[in-house]
Design a protein around this motif. Structure first.
Motif, PDB file in Angstrom:
ATOM      1  N   LYS A   1     -11.214   4.551  -1.519  1.00 48.20           N
ATOM      2  CA  LYS A   1      -9.630   4.700  -1.021  1.00 48.20           C
ATOM      3  C   LYS A   1      -9.289   5.724  -0.400  1.00 48.20           C
ATOM      4  N   ARG A   2      -8.221   5.679   0.392  1.00 48.26           N
ATOM      5  CA  ARG A   2      -7.857   6.866   0.971  1.00 48.26           C
ATOM      6  C   ARG A   2      -6.517   7.081   0.727  1.00 48.26           C
ATOM      7  N   THR A   3      -5.835   8.278   0.474  1.00 46.89           N
ATOM      8  CA  THR A   3      -4.378   8.617  -0.180  1.00 46.89           C
ATOM      9  C   THR A   3      -3.847   9.491   1.110  1.00 46.89           C
TER      10      THR A   3
ATOM     11  N   PRO B   1      -6.700   0.956   0.417  1.00 46.26           N
ATOM     12  CA  PRO B   1      -7.867   0.583   0.051  1.00 46.26           C
ATOM     13  C   PRO B   1      -9.031   0.340   1.044  1.00 46.26           C
ATOM     14  N   LYS B   2     -10.135   0.156   0.282  1.00 44.19           N
ATOM     15  CA  LYS B   2     -11.452   0.333   1.407  1.00 44.19           C
ATOM     16  C   LYS B   2     -11.251  -0.727   2.308  1.00 44.19           C
TER      17      LYS B   2
ATOM     18  N   TRP C   1       0.975  -1.160  -0.016  1.00 44.25           N
ATOM     19  CA  TRP C   1       0.357   0.193   0.010  1.00 44.25           C
ATOM     20  C   TRP C   1       0.761   1.574  -0.053  1.00 44.25           C
TER      21      TRP C   1
ATOM     22  N   ILE D   1      -1.739   4.576  -0.204  1.00 41.62           N
ATOM     23  CA  ILE D   1      -2.973   4.545  -0.680  1.00 41.62           C
ATOM     24  C   ILE D   1      -3.477   3.297   0.113  1.00 41.62           C
TER      25      ILE D   1
END
Length: 128
Positions: free
Chosen positions: A80-82, A67-68, A56, A65
């Motif tokens: 997703k969250r960056t 993922p869910k 990740w 990054i």
């Protein structure tokens, strides 16, 4: 610790000197975990999942990054969250994180940190 900024919600903002004293008290085996958590602002469960899923972290972009499935929040809306704008030294700290001990269960992490935490009631720690 008697001086310094305390926000309206009671959050103590550490000075650089206070942060340095705090980080010095953390056992060497736990420093990388603490530093990754502080730099990224990840929730602790996300930090544990990042340890299990180092892919990740994208070294070439110096970016994480999530993922869910990394987040598993009930109210999660984004796929997703960056995490961007990581310091240039992040890859070095990240390699120590991966080569170190697995992040412990949250309850023992909180108990261990309580031993080194200065005597004030802080919700979060910010560096001024």
């Amino acid at each position: 610790m008697e001086n310094g900024l305390v926000t309206a919600d009671g959050t103590k903002v550490l000075t650089v000197e206070e942060y340095d004293r705090f980080i010095t008290a953390i056992p060497e085996s736990m420093k990388a975990i603490f530093e990754i958590n502080t730099i990224t602002g990840l929730r602790y469960i996300e930090l544990q999942r990042l340890y299990e899923n180092p892919q990740w972290y994208y070294k070439e972009r110096n970016q994480i990054i999530l993922p869910k499935e990394a987040q598993k929040k009930e109210k999660q809306k984004l796929p997703k969250r960056t995490i961007d704008k990581l310091p240039t030294t992040f890859s070095y700290v990240f390699s120590h994180f991966l080569n170190g001990k697995k992040p412990p269960y949250r309850s023992s992490w909180n108990k261990d940190l309580a031993i080194v935490t200065p005597p004030y009631n802080a919700t979060f720690i910010y560096i001024k």
